[in-house]
Write an enzyme that holds these catalytic residues in place. Structure first.
Site, PDB file in Angstrom:
ATOM      1  N   GLU A  31       0.838  -1.202   0.000  1.00  7.67           N
ATOM      2  CA  GLU A  31       0.000   0.000   0.000  1.00  7.67           C
ATOM      3  C   GLU A  31       0.876   1.256   0.000  1.00  7.67           C
ATOM      4  O   GLU A  31       0.497   2.288  -0.550  1.00  7.67           O
ATOM      5  CB  GLU A  31      -0.891   0.020   1.258  1.00  7.67           C
ATOM      6  CG  GLU A  31      -1.911  -1.109   1.346  1.00  7.67           C
ATOM      7  CD  GLU A  31      -2.500  -1.261   2.755  1.00  7.67           C
ATOM      8  OE1 GLU A  31      -3.563  -1.887   2.866  1.00  7.67           O
ATOM      9  OE2 GLU A  31      -1.893  -0.781   3.748  1.00  7.67           O
ATOM     10  N   ASP A 216     -12.958  -4.683  -0.810  1.00  6.59           N
ATOM     11  CA  ASP A 216     -13.966  -5.760  -0.773  1.00  6.59           C
ATOM     12  C   ASP A 216     -15.216  -5.225  -0.091  1.00  6.59           C
ATOM     13  O   ASP A 216     -15.160  -4.204   0.600  1.00  6.59           O
ATOM     14  CB  ASP A 216     -13.412  -6.965   0.004  1.00  6.59           C
ATOM     15  CG  ASP A 216     -12.834  -6.553   1.359  1.00  6.59           C
ATOM     16  OD1 ASP A 216     -11.651  -6.174   1.409  1.00  6.59           O
ATOM     17  OD2 ASP A 216     -13.581  -6.564   2.355  1.00  6.59           O
TER      18      ASP A 216
HETATM   19  N1  SAH Z   1      -5.250 -11.267   2.308  1.00  7.53           N
HETATM   20  C1  SAH Z   1      -4.336 -10.209   2.577  1.00  7.53           C
HETATM   21  C2  SAH Z   1      -4.371  -9.861   4.038  1.00  7.53           C
HETATM   22  C3  SAH Z   1      -4.664  -8.466   4.285  1.00  7.53           C
HETATM   23  S1  SAH Z   1      -5.161  -8.213   5.923  1.00  7.53           S
HETATM   24  C4  SAH Z   1      -2.942 -10.588   2.147  1.00  7.53           C
HETATM   25  O1  SAH Z   1      -2.710 -11.753   1.992  1.00  7.53           O
HETATM   26  O2  SAH Z   1      -2.091  -9.716   1.942  1.00  7.53           O
HETATM   27  C5  SAH Z   1      -6.146  -6.860   5.645  1.00  7.53           C
HETATM   28  C6  SAH Z   1      -5.474  -5.509   5.596  1.00  7.53           C
HETATM   29  O3  SAH Z   1      -6.236  -4.721   4.731  1.00  7.53           O
HETATM   30  C7  SAH Z   1      -5.487  -4.795   6.934  1.00  7.53           C
HETATM   31  O4  SAH Z   1      -4.409  -3.918   7.039  1.00  7.53           O
HETATM   32  C8  SAH Z   1      -6.830  -4.059   6.933  1.00  7.53           C
HETATM   33  O5  SAH Z   1      -6.760  -2.764   7.517  1.00  7.53           O
HETATM   34  C9  SAH Z   1      -7.196  -3.947   5.453  1.00  7.53           C
HETATM   35  N2  SAH Z   1      -8.508  -4.514   5.049  1.00  7.53           N
HETATM   36  C10 SAH Z   1      -8.902  -4.627   3.772  1.00  7.53           C
HETATM   37  N3  SAH Z   1     -10.136  -5.178   3.696  1.00  7.53           N
HETATM   38  C11 SAH Z   1     -10.532  -5.405   4.966  1.00  7.53           C
HETATM   39  C12 SAH Z   1     -11.733  -5.972   5.531  1.00  7.53           C
HETATM   40  N4  SAH Z   1     -12.748  -6.408   4.781  1.00  7.53           N
HETATM   41  N5  SAH Z   1     -11.780  -6.080   6.862  1.00  7.53           N
HETATM   42  C13 SAH Z   1     -10.777  -5.648   7.624  1.00  7.53           C
HETATM   43  N6  SAH Z   1      -9.632  -5.133   7.147  1.00  7.53           N
HETATM   44  C14 SAH Z   1      -9.501  -4.981   5.830  1.00  7.53           C
END
Ligand code: SAH
Length: 259
Positions: A31, A216
């Site tokens: 990001e 999402d």
């Molecule tokens: N699947 C991702 C993991 C990201 S964790 C990977 O493998 O890289 C999620 C990160 O994005 C966190 O920093 C959070 O702040 C943000 N985020 C994005 N969508 C989110 C959601 N639906 N709920 C909570 N955090 C979310």
């Protein structure tokens, strides 16, 4: 920019001068990187026990811009998302950069119910926790957080940002109890860091806001992990574009109340 006093607590912010130092805090390196490249910031690290925190800084117009990211977890080799790391990074960044404004930037889940769509970029009109459920007198509101946020009505118009409540919890997925909280706070987006940053900022008397791009939709049945990865690049592009414009406004010289 006004400080929203949605919980009637006097803010500790006393500084009235121009904004000269700004911290933008990201959980994930992916990001942060486009912004670091765009403003040609130089990386620096801390010679202490927090070597995972990644800092970059540079001069942009009238401001000194610092970016901090939570870094990579040494054991699992993933970005250190979530509130514990957000608290630590915010505390350290404020100590080092002495900012006049801290922005927690990143991605988030959006609520269709509140009009959110993929790659929309939100500025926080309020910042709350949704997974600190403490049904015990005043602990209930303490748990919800509801921190004062810096709010920038002129910037919202000039940069075409959406505005809404950012709700923070430590899980990517959602439980029925979380939906109760989202309804109560009228959450527009859900993330895993903003309220932690807002709490540290409040304690330290630093104005804080969150800028979050939607990867999402929370109220649409899906595999959140898959959808997140599918939309990460589109949302990051939108996030970088809006952040660059915000930094452009700040770089021209601004005061909190004029934003
Ligand atoms: N699947 C991702 C993991 C990201 S964790 C990977 O493998 O890289 C999620 C990160 O994005 C966190 O920093 C959070 O702040 C943000 N985020 C994005 N969508 C989110 C959601 N639906 N709920 C909570 N955090 C979310």
């Amino acid at each position: 920019m006004n400080l929203s006093t949605n919980n009637n607590i006097e803010t500790r912010i006393t500084y009235q001068g121009p904004i000269e130092r700004v911290v933008v805090q990201f959980a994930m390196r992916a990001e942060a990187e486009p912004l670091i490249e765009k403003f040609e910031l130089s990386f620096y690290s801390l010679v202490d026990r927090l070597p995972h925190l990644l800092f970059a800084k540079g001069k942009v117009g009238n401001i000194e811009l610092h970016v901090v990211t939570h870094g990579t977890d040494a054991r699992y080799e993933v970005d250190r998302v979530g509130t514990e790391n957000a608290t630590l990074a915010a505390f350290k960044a404020i100590e080092i950069a002495q900012p006049h404004l801290i922005i927690n930037a990143g991605t988030a889940g959006g609520f269709k119910l509140q009009g959110a769509a993929i790659a929309d970029v939100y500025i926080s009109s309020g910042i709350v926790f949704h997974d600190h459920r403490i049904p015990l007198g005043a602990y209930r509101e303490y748990g919800n957080g509801n921190f004062p946020v810096a709010y920038a009505p002129h910037m919202i118009d000039a940069i075409s940002l959406k505005s809404g409540v950012v709700s923070t919890g430590n899980s990517l997925d959602v439980l029925p109890a979380d939906f109760e909280q989202f309804r109560h706070s009228k959450a527009a987006v859900k993330d895993m860091e903003a309220a932690a940053v807002a709490q540290v900022a409040f304690d330290q008397g630093v104005p804080c806001l969150a800028i979050k791009a939607v990867t999402d939709l929370v109220d649409e049945p899906c595999n959140v992990g898959e959808i997140f990865l599918k939309n990460l690049s589109q949302a990051s592009t939108a996030l970088t574009e809006k952040l660059s414009r915000i930094i452009g406004v700040l770089a021209q010289g601004a005061r909190l109340e004029s934003l």
